[in-house]
Design a protein around this motif. Structure first.
Motif, PDB file in Angstrom:
ATOM      1  N   ASP A   4      -1.834 -37.952  -2.344  1.00  0.00           N
ATOM      2  CA  ASP A   4      -1.352 -37.257  -1.144  1.00  0.00           C
ATOM      3  C   ASP A   4      -1.092 -35.783  -1.455  1.00  0.00           C
ATOM      4  O   ASP A   4      -1.449 -34.892  -0.683  1.00  0.00           O
TER       5      ASP A   4
ATOM      6  N   GLU B 191      -2.406 -33.944  -3.833  1.00  0.00           N
ATOM      7  CA  GLU B 191      -3.675 -33.234  -4.070  1.00  0.00           C
ATOM      8  C   GLU B 191      -4.401 -32.944  -2.757  1.00  0.00           C
ATOM      9  O   GLU B 191      -4.944 -31.864  -2.567  1.00  0.00           O
ATOM     10  N   VAL B 192      -4.411 -33.917  -1.853  1.00  0.00           N
ATOM     11  CA  VAL B 192      -5.105 -33.715  -0.571  1.00  0.00           C
ATOM     12  C   VAL B 192      -4.408 -32.608   0.228  1.00  0.00           C
ATOM     13  O   VAL B 192      -5.050 -31.747   0.823  1.00  0.00           O
TER      14      VAL B 192
ATOM     15  N   SER C 198      -5.102 -29.262  -1.465  1.00  0.00           N
ATOM     16  CA  SER C 198      -6.505 -28.938  -1.246  1.00  0.00           C
ATOM     17  C   SER C 198      -6.724 -28.420   0.180  1.00  0.00           C
ATOM     18  O   SER C 198      -7.403 -27.415   0.398  1.00  0.00           O
TER      19      SER C 198
ATOM     20  N   ARG D  69     -10.522 -30.883  -4.711  1.00  0.00           N
ATOM     21  CA  ARG D  69      -9.568 -31.553  -5.603  1.00  0.00           C
ATOM     22  C   ARG D  69      -9.935 -31.368  -7.069  1.00  0.00           C
ATOM     23  O   ARG D  69      -9.050 -31.250  -7.916  1.00  0.00           O
TER      24      ARG D  69
ATOM     25  N   THR E 122      -1.862 -32.534   7.622  1.00  0.00           N
ATOM     26  CA  THR E 122      -3.126 -31.789   7.491  1.00  0.00           C
ATOM     27  C   THR E 122      -3.813 -31.657   8.849  1.00  0.00           C
ATOM     28  O   THR E 122      -4.702 -30.823   9.016  1.00  0.00           O
TER      29      THR E 122
END
Ligand code: GLN
Length: 291
Positions: A39, A41-42, A45, A52, A88
């Motif tokens: 989560d 990293e997303v 990113s 990633r 996001t």
């Protein structure tokens, strides 16, 4: 969005960037808050524009002030239990990147079963298909992507949800989806459909699972009569909207299939059968209008 990722020098080489948190530092901060690595990293990113793999490769790079402030806010929201997709603003369904807001349910991988079954049942030739309660437009847009010759009517009683579906239709450039406002079959402009699909609300008001779904619209999740109210209402009105031999495909809760099958048979549907999701639960029930 401007950021410092492109500065090639070592941390500290340019101005006061040495004071900025690094990619690795932000990921550590996420872990300290108990946020899943994936989560974090997303999120990072999405906000930084880095893939990633790049996050790992450039772990020691400083992150600019605006991006790190946004990551901070996002981590707060994740730590408070808000789903990543709302932070996001996007969720992938059937490999389509969909915009999602708090006005719509976040599309679930299980719902791909509904799409898959519809594609297997109907010919790859012009067909009329309805997706009732489309939300983000996930089901209708996935079908439209796979079958450009189909005419697909997607409905929702929520104007805010229809706006999200319209944005997704526009972004994916899928002109063969027609959006209509209204309640279940009452929103359909005509009848003679080859298939009617729906992932309606089906969770009972007293279901403990609701505690973990508090960020999503209650109207898209909860139904009366132990979660059966909307399933039964759709089934009851769908017969008249299907062509003879047309298919009704309903997503439902993992324990609802037997009672739903019984109700569909009592309503005069034929070839009533349930299909299992990846976890092995009966998740979708199909029924056909008699010929
Ligand atoms: N399958 C979703 C969940 O259990 C609920 C979707 C729905 O109510 N239609 O999280």
């Amino acid at each position: 969005m401007s950021n410092d990722f492109s500065s090639a020098g070592p941390p500290g080489a340019a101005g006061n960037v040495a004071d900025h948190p690094t990619v690795a530092g932000l990921l550590d901060a996420a872990r300290a808050r108990g946020i899943a690595r994936l989560d974090a990293e997303v999120l990072l990113s999405a906000l930084s524009g880095l893939g990633r793999a790049q996050l790992i490769a450039f772990g020691e790079r400083p992150v600019d002030a605006l991006t790190s402030a946004m990551v901070e806010v996002g981590l707060e929201r994740l730590a408070a239990g808000e789903p990543l997709a709302y932070i996001t603003g996007t969720k992938e369904f059937w490999s389509l990147p969909l915009v999602v807001t708090r006005d719509v349910l976040i599309p679930r991988p299980d719902t791909e079963l509904l799409v898959e079954r519809c594609l297997a049942l109907l010919p790859d030739a012009p067909q009329q298909v309805a997706d009732l309660g489309t939300g983000s437009g996930a089901i209708a847009l996935a079908l439209a992507r796979e079958r450009p010759a189909w005419r697909i009517v997607a409905t929702d009683a929520s104007p805010a949800a229809l706006e999200v579906a319209a944005v997704n239709r526009q972004r994916l450039n899928l002109g063969n989806v027609e959006l209509r406002a209204g309640h279940w079959c009452a929103a359909l402009p005509d009848s003679g459909f080859d298939a009617i699909l729906s992932n309606p609300p089906y969770i009972a008001e007293d279901d403990a699972a609701l505690a973990g779904l508090g960020h999503e619209p209650r109207g898209a999740l909860v139904a009366g009569e132990q979660g059966f109210a909307d399933l039964l209402q759709i089934a009851g009105s769908a017969r008249a909207r299907l062509r003879p031999g047309g298919a009704l495909l309903l997503e439902h809760g993992s324990t609802q299939a037997p009672r739903l099958r019984e109700a569909l048979v009592a309503m005069g549907f034929v070839r009533v059968a349930s299909l299992r999701d990846l976890a092995g639960h009966e998740r979708v029930t199909e029924a056909f209008s008699p010929t």
